[in-house]
Design an enzyme around this catalytic site. Structure first.
Site, PDB file in Angstrom:
ATOM      1  CD  GLU A 437      -2.748  -0.002  -0.474  1.00  0.00           C
ATOM      2  OE1 GLU A 437      -3.093  -0.950  -1.172  1.00  0.00           O
ATOM      3  OE2 GLU A 437      -2.731   1.171  -0.889  1.00  0.00           O
TER       4      GLU A 437
HETATM    5  C1  LIG Z   1       2.297  -9.570   0.070  1.00  0.00           C
HETATM    6  C2  LIG Z   1       2.116  -8.445  -0.872  1.00  0.00           C
HETATM    7  C3  LIG Z   1       0.843  -8.072  -1.259  1.00  0.00           C
HETATM    8  C4  LIG Z   1       0.666  -7.043  -2.180  1.00  0.00           C
HETATM    9  N1  LIG Z   1      -0.591  -6.732  -2.626  1.00  0.00           N
HETATM   10  C5  LIG Z   1      -0.725  -5.882  -3.674  1.00  0.00           C
HETATM   11  C6  LIG Z   1      -1.988  -5.714  -4.317  1.00  0.00           C
HETATM   12  O1  LIG Z   1      -3.000  -6.276  -3.911  1.00  0.00           O
HETATM   13  N2  LIG Z   1      -2.048  -4.913  -5.406  1.00  0.00           N
HETATM   14  C7  LIG Z   1      -0.968  -4.273  -5.903  1.00  0.00           C
HETATM   15  O2  LIG Z   1      -1.080  -3.564  -6.883  1.00  0.00           O
HETATM   16  N3  LIG Z   1       0.245  -4.404  -5.308  1.00  0.00           N
HETATM   17  C8  LIG Z   1       0.393  -5.205  -4.215  1.00  0.00           C
HETATM   18  N4  LIG Z   1       1.609  -5.363  -3.626  1.00  0.00           N
HETATM   19  C9  LIG Z   1       2.733  -4.604  -4.124  1.00  0.00           C
HETATM   20  C10 LIG Z   1       3.206  -3.549  -3.145  1.00  0.00           C
HETATM   21  O3  LIG Z   1       2.298  -2.503  -3.067  1.00  0.00           O
HETATM   22  C11 LIG Z   1       4.618  -3.129  -3.581  1.00  0.00           C
HETATM   23  O4  LIG Z   1       5.471  -4.211  -3.253  1.00  0.00           O
HETATM   24  C12 LIG Z   1       5.072  -1.852  -2.944  1.00  0.00           C
HETATM   25  O5  LIG Z   1       4.315  -0.776  -3.421  1.00  0.00           O
HETATM   26  C13 LIG Z   1       6.544  -1.574  -3.189  1.00  0.00           C
HETATM   27  O6  LIG Z   1       6.906  -1.741  -4.533  1.00  0.00           O
HETATM   28  P1  LIG Z   1       8.136  -2.668  -4.899  1.00  0.00           P
HETATM   29  O7  LIG Z   1       7.960  -3.958  -4.201  1.00  0.00           O
HETATM   30  O8  LIG Z   1       8.300  -2.693  -6.361  1.00  0.00           O
HETATM   31  O9  LIG Z   1       9.389  -1.952  -4.233  1.00  0.00           O
HETATM   32  P2  LIG Z   1      10.240  -0.775  -4.892  1.00  0.00           P
HETATM   33  O10 LIG Z   1       9.327   0.255  -5.447  1.00  0.00           O
HETATM   34  O11 LIG Z   1      11.253  -1.359  -5.798  1.00  0.00           O
HETATM   35  O12 LIG Z   1      10.948  -0.177  -3.612  1.00  0.00           O
HETATM   36  C14 LIG Z   1      12.155  -0.701  -3.067  1.00  0.00           C
HETATM   37  C15 LIG Z   1      12.636   0.257  -1.983  1.00  0.00           C
HETATM   38  O13 LIG Z   1      12.906   1.542  -2.563  1.00  0.00           O
HETATM   39  C16 LIG Z   1      12.186   2.544  -1.876  1.00  0.00           C
HETATM   40  N5  LIG Z   1      11.731   3.565  -2.821  1.00  0.00           N
HETATM   41  C17 LIG Z   1      11.268   3.388  -4.077  1.00  0.00           C
HETATM   42  N6  LIG Z   1      10.930   4.568  -4.605  1.00  0.00           N
HETATM   43  C18 LIG Z   1      11.172   5.520  -3.670  1.00  0.00           C
HETATM   44  C19 LIG Z   1      11.029   6.929  -3.607  1.00  0.00           C
HETATM   45  N7  LIG Z   1      10.510   7.627  -4.608  1.00  0.00           N
HETATM   46  N8  LIG Z   1      11.392   7.575  -2.466  1.00  0.00           N
HETATM   47  C20 LIG Z   1      11.892   6.886  -1.420  1.00  0.00           C
HETATM   48  N9  LIG Z   1      12.046   5.541  -1.423  1.00  0.00           N
HETATM   49  C21 LIG Z   1      11.693   4.877  -2.524  1.00  0.00           C
HETATM   50  C22 LIG Z   1      10.979   1.817  -1.252  1.00  0.00           C
HETATM   51  O14 LIG Z   1      10.490   2.519  -0.116  1.00  0.00           O
HETATM   52  C23 LIG Z   1      11.591   0.479  -0.887  1.00  0.00           C
HETATM   53  O15 LIG Z   1      12.232   0.568   0.359  1.00  0.00           O
HETATM   54  C24 LIG Z   1       1.796  -6.358  -2.674  1.00  0.00           C
HETATM   55  C25 LIG Z   1       3.075  -6.721  -2.259  1.00  0.00           C
HETATM   56  C26 LIG Z   1       3.242  -7.750  -1.380  1.00  0.00           C
HETATM   57  C27 LIG Z   1       4.638  -8.152  -0.999  1.00  0.00           C
END
Ligand SMILES: Cc1cc2nc3c(=O)[nH]c(=O)nc-3n(C[C@H](O)[C@H](O)[C@H](O)COP(=O)(O)OP(=O)(O)OC[C@H]3O[C@@H](n4cnc5c(N)ncnc54)[C@H](O)[C@@H]3O)c2cc1C
Length: 741
Positions: A437
């Site tokens: 989220e």
């Molecule tokens: C169990 C689970 C359930 C989920 N359910 C859903 C769902 O129902 N629907 C859906 O659409 N998604 C879902 N997600 C996805 C989830 O919302 C994302 O994993 C999350 O938004 C982070 O994206 P990412 O994993 O690509 O991490 P990344 O975006 O790659 O982030 C990696 C790190 O970089 C940091 N970072 C990235 N950009 C910035 C920035 N601009 N400023 C500061 N820090 C930054 C992040 O805070 C994090 O620490 C789910 C994920 C999991 C693991």
């Protein structure tokens, strides 16, 4: 089985005294939330949570959701539990009556959602996402979409999902590539989504996916994203599910926790394109999706509260049974709950949970005001408060949720680390909350970059001003606990206020550096707001005691819990060294700190130079920076606000030209910027002796900076009062030199 007992007394207290449910029930459209109805609803929900959902929590953890021949199977008992949940009408609680909802206040449904999540977070994720999807359709769906889908999603007959994430598009939603091509009255969707919670399951006959995708001619980034409703089964004219849509569950993720919740990789359009319908306008999808995301963010914050509560109950019950050692003063071995450190951990858990719960319910209650207040200005003001608080509830509560679940393991000792006791399941489950989220880093960026800066801190300052008002009520109380709360809360609110000013003042100058402090700022915000919430609770409890209303023990506990939180969780006040303040390093190598008002002496720092004016001080700092062997990694040059203001006053310069410009203030201000962005680099503090020792005090309190602090104290000819960042001091010498890198 690990029991869960919904904390009804505390929930009711938070609803009535903090969220103001009785006042919400006076608003047009909320009248049915009478005290009797609220009691009845909470009692019935507690039975479902305690007797049906909670016993399945470890079943779900062990069995996990499975993908069998392309179909997702939830763990034993879950499908039946969902049937009981939907048939009981629980899904419809907060929704508009015109679509079959019960129209009960969001504050009340928030308390109930907390129960589902404490009982079984792996289960509760399905309704949680459905709530967001319903709110999205209520706000942005066409009449046709509402007619076909809403009633079934409100009743829980069908569920909704949220499809944003793709392998290359997580936090950066604008990078998504799923395509949508117009095809008559609908669109064809193709692409892959990952991490989709309850993207497939066996609870219901249909699933309604809310999918973000990009049209062929869409502009890049978030401005080119549209939102589509894509059902698992296309709906027949009679409203029943018909032909299967072109959506395939590719796999389920193997996760650290929430094993019962199927986290799906979904392929859309393998066979020509999944049929979808546009929601809202083309290229405005992210705005619509924000309706869903805001709801989900509040509710994920609530998951932090819920898991913490479950972990607390389990740790408390364990501590009452586990006998180990004789506490000091006892004649025999006793349960570990008698050891002071166990009591400290349990009380820390309890106090923080009550603070988080209060803030989450207050925010939910504000949503009711934003929807139902008769006057548009009052609705708008409530919405501003909601917008401000949502990232705080989401990130602060979920970070604390992990910490509290970890404390729960600690209370269990070794038994906490092994799976059989179930304590560690809460920690595993809680760990996702700061990630999904919008990660907590993204929440903090949102708080600073959008919520604070869009009105240059006005909404935050309104909230801070409201928090300050509590002081006069605390002052009137006779109980010593209130004096303790006051002593800690007033400076903590002051710290938040100066940090807020600092952020607003510095954003335009250097947003990149300012945002480096976003996460500590959000943490400070939540922690201080939590202190205010508990102070309000303590005042309400005292008033109940005075009126002989309710259980005296419960009310007295509210007061002592607030005092404990004020002492233990609120930012520490700057400590005075007192008579011992002039000591040299003690046996542990801890450097003495100057007391406030006491001149800084050489034994307070590794390197101290007395200079005559700020120009010489800066020159010396530059010299140190280039000459010291450790300068390879660079110094963090911290200017006190007086020096900084003078540097800023120079035409063509600002303190950003120097290594780092920081106003001096309090520990949280520094938390917010310097510490997080500069890690362990050596510090040089430049400032007048009578002010910079505050900085030295702050920095020297921090173990990780021992030995890395150089203090350059400037003896001003006429020590002026520290000016605020915006004002320009007069009558003092001007700094003419800048550091070169
Ligand atoms: C169990 C689970 C359930 C989920 N359910 C859903 C769902 O129902 N629907 C859906 O659409 N998604 C879902 N997600 C996805 C989830 O919302 C994302 O994993 C999350 O938004 C982070 O994206 P990412 O994993 O690509 O991490 P990344 O975006 O790659 O982030 C990696 C790190 O970089 C940091 N970072 C990235 N950009 C910035 C920035 N601009 N400023 C500061 N820090 C930054 C992040 O805070 C994090 O620490 C789910 C994920 C999991 C693991």
């Amino acid at each position: 089985m690990i029991p869960y007992s919904p904390p009804l007394a505390d929930m009711r207290f938070a609803l009535d005294e903090l969220a103001g449910l009785p006042q919400i029930a006076q608003l047009p459209g909320c009248e049915q939330a009478s005290a009797d109805l609220v009691d009845a609803v909470l009692d019935e929900a507690a039975k479902l949570a305690r007797d049906v959902l909670a016993p399945l929590n470890d079943v779900g953890d062990r069995e996990r959701a499975r993908l069998e021949n392309g179909v997702v199977r939830t763990p034993s008992g879950f499908k039946d539990a969902y049937r009981r949940y939907a048939e009981g009408g629980w899904n419809a609680l907060p929704f508009e009556p015109e679509h079959g909802g019960q129209g009960l206040p969001v504050a009340l449904s928030t308390a109930i959602l907390e129960m589902w999540n404490s009982a079984n977070m792996g289960f509760a994720l399905c309704p949680l996402l459905n709530i967001g999807a319903v709110e999205l359709l209520q706000a942005h769906g066409s009449d046709e979409q509402k007619r076909i889908y809403l009633a079934k999603m409100v009743s829980g007959e069908w569920t909704g999902t949220m499809n944003l994430t793709e392998p290359q598009a997580g936090s950066d939603v604008g990078a998504l590539r799923t395509r949508a091509v117009k095809d008559g009255d609908h669109y064809r969707i193709s692409g892959q989504k990952i991490f989709i919670t309850y993207g497939d399951h066996d609870f219901t006959a249909n699933i309604v996916h809310m999918v973000l995708a990009r049209l062929p001619d869409a502009p890049p980034g978030t401005k080119g994203i549209s939102l589509f409703l894509v059902p698992k089964f296309l709906v027949k004219p009679d409203g029943s599910p018909g032909e299967r849509n072109d959506i395939r569950t590719v796999s389920l993720e193997h996760k650290l926790g929430i094993h019962a919740s199927p986290t799906c990789v979904l392929a859309f359009g393998d066979n020509g394109g999944a049929v979808g319908w546009l929601v809202g306008e083309e290229n405005r999808g992210i705005e619509c999706m924000f309706t869903m995301m805001n709801s989900a963010r509040l509710n994920v914050g609530l998951q932090g509260v819920a898991i913490a509560e479950r972990a607390y109950q389990q740790a408390r019950d364990f501590a009452r049974q586990r006998i180990q050692g004789k506490p000091i003063g006892a004649k025999t071995a006793l349960p570990i709950v008698h050891h002071p450190d166990i009591r400290r951990m349990l009380l820390a858990m309890k106090a923080q949970i009550e603070a988080m719960r209060g803030l989450a319910y207050i925010t939910a209650g504000m949503i009711d005001h934003a929807r139902h207040e008769p006057q548009p200005e009052t609705r708008a003001a409530a919405q501003r408060r909601v917008d401000l608080l949502i990232p705080v509830v989401k990130a602060w509560s979920t970070d604390l949720g992990v910490e509290i679940a970890s404390l729960g393991v600690q209370v269990h000792g070794g038994m906490g680390y092994i799976e059989e006791t179930g304590a560690v399941q809460h920690l595993r489950d809680a760990r996702i909350n700061p990630i999904y989220e919008g990660t907590n880093g993204i929440q903090a960026n949102d708080l600073l970059g959008r919520k604070l800066m869009r009105d240059r801190g006005e909404a935050a300052r309104d909230f801070i001003a409201e928090m300050r008002l509590i002081d006069r009520f605390l002052e009137m109380q006779r109980d010593a606990a209130f004096a303790t709360i006051r002593t800690h809360l007033a400076p903590a609110i002051g710290a938040l206020s100066s940090a807020t000013d600092w952020v607003v003042d510095n954003w335009d100058v250097d947003p990149a550096r300012t945002i480096a402090g976003a996460v500590p700022y959000l943490k400070l915000f939540g922690t201080v707001a939590g202190g205010w919430v508990l102070a309000r609770a303590a005042l309400a409890a005292q008033s109940r005691l005075d009126r002989r209303d309710g259980e005296p023990g419960f009310n007295a506990a509210k007061i002592s819990t607030a005092a404990f939180y004020a002492e233990q969780s609120l930012p520490p006040r700057r400590r005075r060294a007192g008579p011992g303040g002039t000591r040299r390093r003690d046996d542990h190598g801890v450097r003495p700190r100057p007391a406030l008002g006491e001149p800084v002496r050489p034994d307070h720092c590794d390197h101290m130079v007395q200079v005559a004016n700020s120009e010489t001080a800066l020159a010396l700092a530059c010299e140190l920076r280039s000459s010291r062997p450790d300068s390879a990694s660079g110094f963090s040059l911290v200017l006190d606000e007086f020096v900084r203001a003078r540097v800023d006053a120079q035409p063509g310069t600002n303190s950003g030209d120097i290594e780092l410009g920081m106003g001096f203030g309090d520990i949280d201000l520094h938390d917010a910027g310097a510490f997080s962005s500069h890690g362990n680099r050596p510090f040089v503090i430049v400032g007048k002796a009578s002010g910079s020792h505050d900085l030295a005090d702050i920095i020297m309190q921090r173990d990780q900076f021992h030995g890395s602090c150089t203090l350059i104290a400037v003896n001003w000819r006429k020590p002026p009062r520290p000016p605020c960042l915006n004002s320009r001091p007069t009558g003092c010498e001007t700094v003419t030199r800048k550091c070169s890198t």
